[in-house]
Design a protein around this motif. Structure first.
Motif, PDB file in Angstrom:
ATOM      1  N   VAL A  18       0.887  -7.818   1.876  1.00 32.76           N
ATOM      2  CA  VAL A  18       2.057  -8.366   2.587  1.00 32.76           C
ATOM      3  C   VAL A  18       3.342  -7.751   2.026  1.00 32.76           C
ATOM      4  N   LEU A  19       3.435  -7.691   0.696  1.00 35.15           N
ATOM      5  CA  LEU A  19       4.648  -7.144   0.090  1.00 35.15           C
ATOM      6  C   LEU A  19       4.820  -5.670   0.453  1.00 35.15           C
ATOM      7  N   ALA A  20       3.707  -4.921   0.463  1.00 37.76           N
ATOM      8  CA  ALA A  20       3.794  -3.493   0.800  1.00 37.76           C
ATOM      9  C   ALA A  20       4.217  -3.312   2.255  1.00 37.76           C
ATOM     10  N   GLN A  21       3.660  -4.126   3.151  1.00 37.77           N
ATOM     11  CA  GLN A  21       4.053  -4.044   4.571  1.00 37.77           C
ATOM     12  C   GLN A  21       5.521  -4.381   4.755  1.00 37.77           C
ATOM     13  N   LEU A  22       5.941  -5.471   4.086  1.00 37.52           N
ATOM     14  CA  LEU A  22       7.342  -5.888   4.204  1.00 37.52           C
ATOM     15  C   LEU A  22       8.260  -4.804   3.640  1.00 37.52           C
ATOM     16  N   GLN A  23       7.832  -4.202   2.525  1.00 36.12           N
ATOM     17  CA  GLN A  23       8.632  -3.144   1.916  1.00 36.12           C
ATOM     18  C   GLN A  23       8.857  -1.984   2.894  1.00 36.12           C
ATOM     19  N   ARG A  24       7.804  -1.624   3.627  1.00 39.01           N
ATOM     20  CA  ARG A  24       7.936  -0.522   4.594  1.00 39.01           C
ATOM     21  C   ARG A  24       8.970  -0.876   5.661  1.00 39.01           C
ATOM     22  N   VAL A  25       8.925  -2.143   6.140  1.00 39.31           N
ATOM     23  CA  VAL A  25       9.892  -2.568   7.162  1.00 39.31           C
ATOM     24  C   VAL A  25      11.311  -2.549   6.582  1.00 39.31           C
TER      25      VAL A  25
END
Ligand SMILES: N=c1c2ncn([C@@H]3O[C@H](COP(=O)(O)OP(=O)(O)OP(=O)(O)O)[C@@H](O)[C@H]3O)c2ncn1[C@@H]1O[C@H](COP(=O)(O)O)[C@@H](O)[C@H]1O
Length: 111
Positions: A4-11
């Motif tokens: 989740v953190l990695a996905q959010l970071q990309r956004v």
């Protein structure tokens, strides 16, 4: 859940160059660090108040919601300064097996 953190970071990274009219995160970047810090401060206070309410009532749902707001705005702050959650996770990993009491004692010897 772990990415989740990695996905959010990309956004969050994408939003650094997005139109502020079309994105909340882009609007924060456009307003600058002081606005982001204001939000981190606001969400910190809301989290403290939610924790006190949770202790009193036993209902932790608001505390989870406010902590998510605080983490989110903290990630926006890191992203604004060119950092990601990975730097924080690496720092936490570095502290594995390091007692908080021992760490504090070592700082007192150093100073
Ligand atoms: N996780 C979040 C997230 N959590 C909270 N928020 C927003 O953070 C704000 C919280 O501020 P407040 O509670 O103080 O509400 P407010 O009164 O509207 O805020 P202000 O006008 O005072 O600034 C709200 O606007 C929430 O919608 C978030 N906005 C975005 N995200 C993530 O970021 C992604 C990108 O969002 P956009 O940039 O909007 O596309 C989204 O897909 C989500 O994954």
């Amino acid at each position: 859940m772990s990415d989740v953190l990695a996905q959010l970071q990309r956004v969050l990274e994408e939003r650094r160059h997005a139109d502020p009219q079309s994105s909340y995160v882009a609007s924060l970047h456009a307003k600058g660090l002081n606005k982001i810090l204001e939000k981190v401060g606001e969400e910190s206070v809301e989290t403290l108040l939610a924790a006190k309410d949770a202790e009193r009532s036993g209902d932790t749902s608001e505390l989870v919601y406010e902590t998510a707001d605080l983490w989110f705005h903290s990630l926006v702050m890191l992203s604004h300064l060119g950092l990601s959650h990975e730097a924080v996770l690496a720092e936490l990993a570095r502290r594995f097996n390091m007692s908080g009491l021992d760490e504090k004692a070592s700082r007192q010897v150093d100073s």
